[in-house]
Design a protein around this motif. Sequence first.
Motif, PDB file in Angstrom:
ATOM      1  N   VAL A  29       0.839  -1.203   0.000  1.00  0.00           N
ATOM      2  CA  VAL A  29       0.000   0.000   0.000  1.00  0.00           C
ATOM      3  C   VAL A  29       0.869   1.246   0.000  1.00  0.00           C
ATOM      4  O   VAL A  29       0.609   2.199  -0.751  1.00  0.00           O
ATOM      5  CB  VAL A  29      -0.962  -0.003   1.209  1.00  0.00           C
ATOM      6  CG1 VAL A  29      -1.680   1.329   1.330  1.00  0.00           C
ATOM      7  CG2 VAL A  29      -1.964  -1.128   1.090  1.00  0.00           C
ATOM      8  N   LEU A  61       0.682   1.808   8.845  1.00  0.00           N
ATOM      9  CA  LEU A  61      -0.106   0.679   8.350  1.00  0.00           C
ATOM     10  C   LEU A  61       0.199  -0.606   9.113  1.00  0.00           C
ATOM     11  O   LEU A  61      -0.686  -1.443   9.296  1.00  0.00           O
ATOM     12  CB  LEU A  61       0.126   0.495   6.849  1.00  0.00           C
ATOM     13  CG  LEU A  61      -0.444   1.596   5.965  1.00  0.00           C
ATOM     14  CD1 LEU A  61       0.058   1.453   4.536  1.00  0.00           C
ATOM     15  CD2 LEU A  61      -1.956   1.604   6.009  1.00  0.00           C
ATOM     16  N   TYR A  78      -6.110  -3.899   2.457  1.00  0.00           N
ATOM     17  CA  TYR A  78      -4.827  -3.530   1.850  1.00  0.00           C
ATOM     18  C   TYR A  78      -4.771  -3.921   0.378  1.00  0.00           C
ATOM     19  O   TYR A  78      -4.208  -3.187  -0.444  1.00  0.00           O
ATOM     20  CB  TYR A  78      -3.676  -4.172   2.614  1.00  0.00           C
ATOM     21  CG  TYR A  78      -3.366  -3.505   3.939  1.00  0.00           C
ATOM     22  CD1 TYR A  78      -4.044  -2.377   4.378  1.00  0.00           C
ATOM     23  CD2 TYR A  78      -2.381  -4.000   4.776  1.00  0.00           C
ATOM     24  CE1 TYR A  78      -3.765  -1.775   5.582  1.00  0.00           C
ATOM     25  CE2 TYR A  78      -2.089  -3.413   5.991  1.00  0.00           C
ATOM     26  CZ  TYR A  78      -2.779  -2.301   6.382  1.00  0.00           C
ATOM     27  OH  TYR A  78      -2.487  -1.712   7.579  1.00  0.00           O
TER      28      TYR A  78
END
Length: 99
Positions: A29, A61, A78
């Motif tokens: 990501v 994340l 994701y």
Amino acid sequence: MPANPKYLNPSFWPRFSKITAAILGGYFVSVSFHLALASWFSRPEVLITTAFTGFILWVVLMILAFLAKSGWKVWGIYILLTLFFSLLIYLGQNYNPTA
């Protein structure tokens, strides 16, 4: 003082999904987000700032993946984010080739 057993995952797969979502999913990501920015804006400036903001986004994340209840849901989110940013990369390269 030992950890409270109700917060520990006893089986292998929930831990594995959270760890892989945190490391690999967060990385995918983060990289796809910055490449999408680079395809729409000035590449040198975005790629230089990626050295700092990419790491910070990846760590955020990772933390979010471990805070979630299900690692598989995090993986799903994701993957969807990575596909969305990949679409933005594709569109940016086709409609904005000089950026």
